[in-house]
Design an enzyme around this catalytic site. Structure first.
Site, short mmCIF file in Angstrom:
data_model
loop_
_atom_site.label_atom_id
_atom_site.label_comp_id
_atom_site.label_asym_id
_atom_site.label_seq_id
_atom_site.Cartn_x
_atom_site.Cartn_y
_atom_site.Cartn_z
N ASP A 24 0.87 -1.16 0.00
CA ASP A 24 0.00 0.00 0.00
C ASP A 24 0.92 1.22 0.00
O ASP A 24 2.11 1.11 0.29
CB ASP A 24 -0.88 -0.02 1.25
CG ASP A 24 -1.77 1.20 1.36
OD1 ASP A 24 -2.37 1.57 0.34
OD2 ASP A 24 -1.85 1.79 2.46
N ASP A 26 -0.23 5.16 0.83
CA ASP A 26 -0.55 6.10 1.91
C ASP A 26 -0.49 5.40 3.25
O ASP A 26 -1.19 4.41 3.49
CB ASP A 26 -1.96 6.69 1.70
CG ASP A 26 -2.03 7.59 0.48
OD1 ASP A 26 -1.32 8.60 0.46
OD2 ASP A 26 -2.79 7.27 -0.45
#
Length: 301
Positions: A24, A26
């Site tokens: 991922d 953020d």
């Protein structure tokens, strides 16, 4: 039971065990526009060890090309083909999975990144950043003309969401029973540099409530996103690990795909959510304070 990584040997074992690393963005690599400590060094270690890396993000405000620019600005060496966003997944889902006819249109609740990915897949769209839809004027249904060519409504994060966009989307979805309802992702929040803000799931929530039905989701934790990755990247699930900061998207996404999972505590999830008395039922295989902890493998034992 989740295993806390803390020693050089812990990190070395994980690097030896997994050949493909899904990340991922953020809350794992950065928060807002601020790089998280140690990230470039750790990605450099993975490159040196010839690991495959895939960056899987639910952020639909940026296209893959725009995301590449952000990586560049932050000093992270990533190829655009290693980036998979939920906007891209939505576009591929429409063009390659349901294969909507080329003469049909998509009504967009979202921003430039989503529009760019739809355009790259040869899809025509309306709404989105169109100034006519970005208005605070009162929506007047008597002046609305339904476009019969709209075959899908795609809802992503839209920081200019308004009643006009919601009303138009609602009309397409209720007056055309064959119109597809698609959400790029269902994140309730997202981490900015200065704290949490409502996410794309909060943007689509009014439509879900008004319609009484859920959209098809093309972001994490949906397997649609992983299918998109699998179409481009060959990997062995038993030798693949998903790294994320959120349990109900990143970690669940990995679990749904039969992958190992690693939680970092630099984003949404706190340690008490996986170890405390009220721990979540979604538990990662491993967790660590931050991705930068893997720098320990380059230190003398």
């Amino acid at each position: 039971m989740s295993t806390l990584l803390s020693t050089r040997e812990d990190y070395k074992k994980l690097l030896d065990r997994y050949d493909t690393w899904l990340f991922d963005c953020d809350g794992v690599l950065w928060r807002g526009d601020h790089l998280i400590d140690g990230v470039p060094e750790v990605l450099g270690i993975l490159r040196r060890l010839n690991k495959k890396m895939v960056f899987v993000t639910n952020n639909a405000t940026k296209s893959r090309k725009s995301y590449k620019q952000k990586f560049d600005q932050l000093g992270i060496d990533v190829h655009v083909d290693e980036i998979y966003g939920s906007a891209y997944a939505a576009a591929v889902y429409l063009s390659s999975v349901v294969k909507i006819p080329k003469d049909k249109k998509v009504y967009v609740i979202g921003q430039n990144g989503l529009e760019e990915e739809l355009r790259e897949e040869g899809l025509t769209f309306i709404g989105g950043t169109d100034p006519a839809d970005n208005t605070l004027s009162q929506f007047d249904l008597s002046n609305f003309t339904l476009d019969p060519d709209v075959a899908a409504v795609v809802c992503g994060l839209d920081t200019k969401i308004n009643y006009t966009k919601l009303s138009k989307a609602f009309q397409y979805l209720t007056r055309n029973p064959d119109c597809l309802f698609i959400a790029t992702n269902e994140d309730s929040t997202y981490p900015s540099s200065h704290g949490l803000l409502p996410g794309a799931g909060a943007i689509s929530a009014p439509l879900r409530y008004a319609l009484g039905k859920d959209p098809v989701c093309t972001g994490k934790p949906s397997t649609t996103m992983l299918d998109c990755v699998k179409a481009k990247v060959h990997f062995n699930p038993s030798r693949t690990i998903m790294v994320g900061d959120r349990l109900n998207t990143d970690i669940l996404f990995g679990q749904n795909g039969g992958l190992a999972t690693l939680l970092v505590l630099t984003g949404i999830t706190g340690e008490d959510e996986i170890t405390g008395p009220n721990a979540s039922p979604i538990i990662p295989n491993f967790y660590t304070q931050g991705l930068g902890d893997f720098r320990a493998v380059d230190k003398s034992p």
